[in-house]
Design a protein around this motif. Structure first.
Motif, PDB file in Angstrom:
ATOM      1  N   LEU A 160       0.819  -1.210   0.000  1.00 13.62           N
ATOM      2  CA  LEU A 160       0.000   0.000   0.000  1.00 13.62           C
ATOM      3  C   LEU A 160       0.851   1.258   0.000  1.00 13.62           C
ATOM      4  N   VAL A 161       2.044   1.168   0.619  1.00 16.13           N
ATOM      5  CA  VAL A 161       2.928   2.335   0.706  1.00 16.13           C
ATOM      6  C   VAL A 161       4.371   1.906   0.478  1.00 16.13           C
ATOM      7  N   GLU A 162       5.207   2.862   0.098  1.00 12.88           N
ATOM      8  CA  GLU A 162       6.616   2.594  -0.162  1.00 12.88           C
ATOM      9  C   GLU A 162       7.352   2.156   1.100  1.00 12.88           C
ATOM     10  N   TYR A 163       6.919   2.628   2.251  1.00 20.90           N
ATOM     11  CA  TYR A 163       7.574   2.265   3.508  1.00 20.90           C
ATOM     12  C   TYR A 163       7.568   0.757   3.726  1.00 20.90           C
ATOM     13  N   THR A 164       6.414   0.107   3.608  1.00 20.20           N
ATOM     14  CA  THR A 164       6.361  -1.337   3.848  1.00 20.20           C
ATOM     15  C   THR A 164       7.115  -2.108   2.762  1.00 20.20           C
ATOM     16  N   ARG A 165       7.097  -1.607   1.550  1.00 18.30           N
ATOM     17  CA  ARG A 165       7.858  -2.262   0.477  1.00 18.30           C
ATOM     18  C   ARG A 165       9.347  -2.191   0.773  1.00 18.30           C
ATOM     19  N   SER A 166       9.797  -1.056   1.279  1.00 14.78           N
ATOM     20  CA  SER A 166      11.222  -0.917   1.610  1.00 14.78           C
ATOM     21  C   SER A 166      11.616  -1.871   2.726  1.00 14.78           C
ATOM     22  N   LYS A 167      10.733  -2.064   3.700  1.00 13.47           N
ATOM     23  CA  LYS A 167      11.029  -2.961   4.819  1.00 13.47           C
ATOM     24  C   LYS A 167      11.079  -4.421   4.366  1.00 13.47           C
ATOM     25  N   SER A 168      10.219  -4.779   3.449  1.00 13.04           N
ATOM     26  CA  SER A 168      10.251  -6.125   2.893  1.00 13.04           C
ATOM     27  C   SER A 168      11.539  -6.356   2.114  1.00 13.04           C
ATOM     28  N   THR A 169      11.915  -5.379   1.311  1.00 15.77           N
ATOM     29  CA  THR A 169      13.101  -5.503   0.459  1.00 15.77           C
ATOM     30  C   THR A 169      14.381  -5.631   1.270  1.00 15.77           C
ATOM     31  N   ILE A 170      14.539  -4.819   2.310  1.00 13.84           N
ATOM     32  CA  ILE A 170      15.799  -4.854   3.064  1.00 13.84           C
ATOM     33  C   ILE A 170      15.959  -6.170   3.811  1.00 13.84           C
ATOM     34  N   GLU A 171      14.866  -6.758   4.277  1.00 12.66           N
ATOM     35  CA  GLU A 171      14.983  -8.073   4.919  1.00 12.66           C
ATOM     36  C   GLU A 171      15.563  -9.092   3.944  1.00 12.66           C
ATOM     37  N   GLN A 172      15.034  -9.106   2.740  1.00 11.50           N
ATOM     38  CA  GLN A 172      15.497 -10.077   1.751  1.00 11.50           C
ATOM     39  C   GLN A 172      16.943  -9.821   1.348  1.00 11.50           C
ATOM     40  N   LEU A 173      17.299  -8.543   1.194  1.00  9.54           N
ATOM     41  CA  LEU A 173      18.668  -8.208   0.792  1.00  9.54           C
ATOM     42  C   LEU A 173      19.678  -8.565   1.874  1.00  9.54           C
ATOM     43  N   MET A 174      19.350  -8.332   3.125  1.00 10.39           N
ATOM     44  CA  MET A 174      20.292  -8.670   4.193  1.00 10.39           C
ATOM     45  C   MET A 174      20.546 -10.167   4.238  1.00 10.39           C
ATOM     46  N   ARG A 175      19.508 -10.951   4.052  1.00 14.79           N
ATOM     47  CA  ARG A 175      19.687 -12.410   4.048  1.00 14.79           C
ATOM     48  C   ARG A 175      20.544 -12.862   2.858  1.00 14.79           C
ATOM     49  N   GLN A 176      20.324 -12.230   1.713  1.00 19.81           N
ATOM     50  CA  GLN A 176      21.057 -12.630   0.507  1.00 19.81           C
ATOM     51  C   GLN A 176      22.509 -12.172   0.529  1.00 19.81           C
ATOM     52  N   ARG A 177      22.729 -10.944   0.980  1.00 21.33           N
ATOM     53  CA  ARG A 177      24.059 -10.336   0.874  1.00 21.33           C
ATOM     54  C   ARG A 177      24.913 -10.509   2.127  1.00 21.33           C
ATOM     55  N   CYS A 178      24.286 -10.820   3.258  1.00 25.10           N
ATOM     56  CA  CYS A 178      25.035 -10.905   4.520  1.00 25.10           C
ATOM     57  C   CYS A 178      24.740 -12.232   5.224  1.00 25.10           C
ATOM     58  N   PRO A 179      25.074 -13.347   4.605  1.00 21.13           N
ATOM     59  CA  PRO A 179      24.726 -14.638   5.206  1.00 21.13           C
ATOM     60  C   PRO A 179      25.390 -14.887   6.558  1.00 21.13           C
ATOM     61  N   GLN A 180      26.529 -14.244   6.832  1.00 24.61           N
ATOM     62  CA  GLN A 180      27.221 -14.443   8.098  1.00 24.61           C
ATOM     63  C   GLN A 180      26.732 -13.502   9.197  1.00 24.61           C
ATOM     64  N   LEU A 181      25.840 -12.577   8.872  1.00 25.70           N
ATOM     65  CA  LEU A 181      25.320 -11.639   9.863  1.00 25.70           C
ATOM     66  C   LEU A 181      24.405 -12.377  10.845  1.00 25.70           C
ATOM     67  N   PRO A 182      24.616 -12.218  12.167  1.00 22.46           N
ATOM     68  CA  PRO A 182      23.741 -12.878  13.153  1.00 22.46           C
ATOM     69  C   PRO A 182      22.407 -12.132  13.255  1.00 22.46           C
ATOM     70  N   LEU A 183      21.628 -12.253  12.206  1.00 22.51           N
ATOM     71  CA  LEU A 183      20.435 -11.432  12.009  1.00 22.51           C
ATOM     72  C   LEU A 183      19.211 -12.017  12.699  1.00 22.51           C
ATOM     73  N   VAL A 184      18.516 -11.166  13.432  1.00 17.72           N
ATOM     74  CA  VAL A 184      17.201 -11.479  13.979  1.00 17.72           C
ATOM     75  C   VAL A 184      16.274 -10.336  13.591  1.00 17.72           C
ATOM     76  N   ILE A 185      15.108 -10.672  13.057  1.00 16.76           N
ATOM     77  CA  ILE A 185      14.138  -9.673  12.623  1.00 16.76           C
ATOM     78  C   ILE A 185      12.997  -9.588  13.633  1.00 16.76           C
ATOM     79  N   ALA A 186      12.757  -8.404  14.152  1.00 14.48           N
ATOM     80  CA  ALA A 186      11.578  -8.152  14.982  1.00 14.48           C
ATOM     81  C   ALA A 186      10.593  -7.370  14.142  1.00 14.48           C
ATOM     82  N   ARG A 187       9.375  -7.899  14.000  1.00 17.68           N
ATOM     83  CA  ARG A 187       8.363  -7.229  13.181  1.00 17.68           C
ATOM     84  C   ARG A 187       7.205  -6.765  14.063  1.00 17.68           C
ATOM     85  N   PRO A 188       7.240  -5.531  14.516  1.00 17.85           N
ATOM     86  CA  PRO A 188       6.102  -5.009  15.275  1.00 17.85           C
ATOM     87  C   PRO A 188       4.880  -4.870  14.377  1.00 17.85           C
ATOM     88  N   SER A 189       3.705  -4.995  14.986  1.00 22.29           N
ATOM     89  CA  SER A 189       2.478  -4.694  14.253  1.00 22.29           C
ATOM     90  C   SER A 189       2.277  -3.176  14.298  1.00 22.29           C
TER      91      SER A 189
END
Length: 369
Positions: free
Chosen positions: A160-189
């Motif tokens: 619906l908005v660019e903000y949520t699209r940007s948040k979706s995109t960065i999650e995917q990019l971090m997983r793809q580009r930074c596999p060694q990053l100890p990443l945990v995603i918190a998704r508030p409602s």
């Protein structure tokens, strides 16, 4: 002792996280990424935000200019070479352009700058956790659903908005580009208000409910549900995720869930009690956006001085979200021992009290910066 790099400490959620850390005297070496001309100005910006959260000045006194990392995610190259970053063991990344407007920095900060930051932190040998704040809405949920906690996204999902699209995109990019990053995603409602302070720290999104009830009509039904949590509950969950030595999952919803979500009818009744007047109830009508557009010339009579174009834009955007009638599963965070969240209606009176005297136009500025 952990060395914690916190971004977004001058904002709503980042401020609530820092409020909790300071009030609980949690042991850590702190580093705060702040946009400012100099370290003193950066420190002052954080102090002013802590005043909104009623943090005792004595507690804040332990924070000095030595804890300030000057920088901006829109220009990450200016701070990523700072040698203090090499000692960081934990990151909470709250910084983002959280606007539902057309802010040109949304992609530059939320995607490009955040990715550069994540890639730099992935090179830090002692890094144990990179806790990134996403949004439950990043999955573009199906209307009427209980959304599961999944790392998967549909490439064709419409946002619906660019903000949520940007948040979706960065999650995917971090997983793809930074596999060694100890990443945990918190998704508030949907984060609205503070259980004790109401909207004193921020009026973000609360005005939408006031606006709809003042109009006595909106795009959602009073029977629709909405998943709302207070910012201090969200901060509590974030700190829990930060401090756990091990986690079984890398994606967590911080949400009201099916049990603690509320209907718009519940909100109507709770706000009526707080305002000491009758609920809108049967006088409310669910309408489509075209009906609201036809009311354009009446908006100033209802809300006082306002930008009619911006008000209509807000109605369209937030009305579209309200119509989704979704809840977000919170099973994973509850299994970690997090208590059930308060219902929005439990603390809505504090939100009403803290916004008395403020127009809808004044309250909504934070969401369209």
């Amino acid at each position: 002792m952990k060395t914690l790099l916190l971004t977004g400490a001058t904002g709503f959620l980042g401020g609530a996280v820092l409020e909790k850390l300071l009030n609980e005297n949690q042991e850590a070496n702190y580093l705060f990424l702040v946009r400012a001309e100099n370290a003193q100005q950066g420190l002052d910006r954080i102090r002013m935000n802590m005043e909104k959260f009623n943090v005792d000045a004595g507690l804040f006194s332990k924070i000095t200019i030595e804890n300030i990392l000057l920088g901006d995610l829109s220009e990450p190259e200016d701070f990523l070479s700072d040698i203090r970053i090499n000692k960081v063991t934990h990151v909470i990344n709250c910084a983002a352009v959280a606007s539902f407007g057309n802010n040109p920095l949304i992609w530059k900060v939320n995607v490009e700058g955040t990715l550069a930051f994540a890639e730099r932190m992935a090179q830090v040998e002692g890094l144990k956790r990179f806790l990134h704040v996403g949004t439950a809405m990043s999955c573009a949920p199906e209307p009427g659903s209980l959304v599961a906690e999944s790392a998967e996204f549909e490439d064709t999902a419409e946002h619906l908005v660019e903000y949520t699209r940007s948040k979706s995109t960065i999650e995917q990019l971090m997983r793809q580009r930074c596999p060694q990053l100890p990443l945990v995603i918190a998704r508030p409602s949907i984060v609205v208000g503070h259980t004790r302070l109401g909207c004193q720290p921020s009026s973000s999104i609360f005005w939408v409910f006031s606006m709809a009830l003042m109009l006595r009509q909106f795009m959602c039904s009073l029977q629709d549900n909405i998943d709302v949590i207070p910012v201090d509950y969200c901060a509590d969950a974030m700190v829990m995720l930060l401090n756990r030595e091990t986690l079984d999952n890398d994606v967590y919803h911080i949400s009201a869930g099916e049990e603690c979500s509320v209907s718009f009818a519940d909100i109507d009744r709770a706000m009526a009690v707080a305002l000491e007047k009758a609920p809108v109830g049967d006088a409310y009508a669910q309408v489509n956006y075209d009906v609201l557009v036809k009311m354009r010339r009446q908006l100033k009579d209802i809300f006082g001085p306002c930008n009619e174009r911006l008000m209509l834009k807000a109605m369209r955007l937030y009305g579209s979200f309200a119509m989704l009638n979704v809840r977000f599963s919170n099973d994973k965070i509850l299994k970690l021992g997090m208590p059930k969240p308060p219902r929005f209606t439990d603390y809505i009176g504090n939100c009403v009290q803290s916004t008395r005297g403020l127009s809808i136009q004044q309250q909504m500025v934070v969401d369209f910066k």
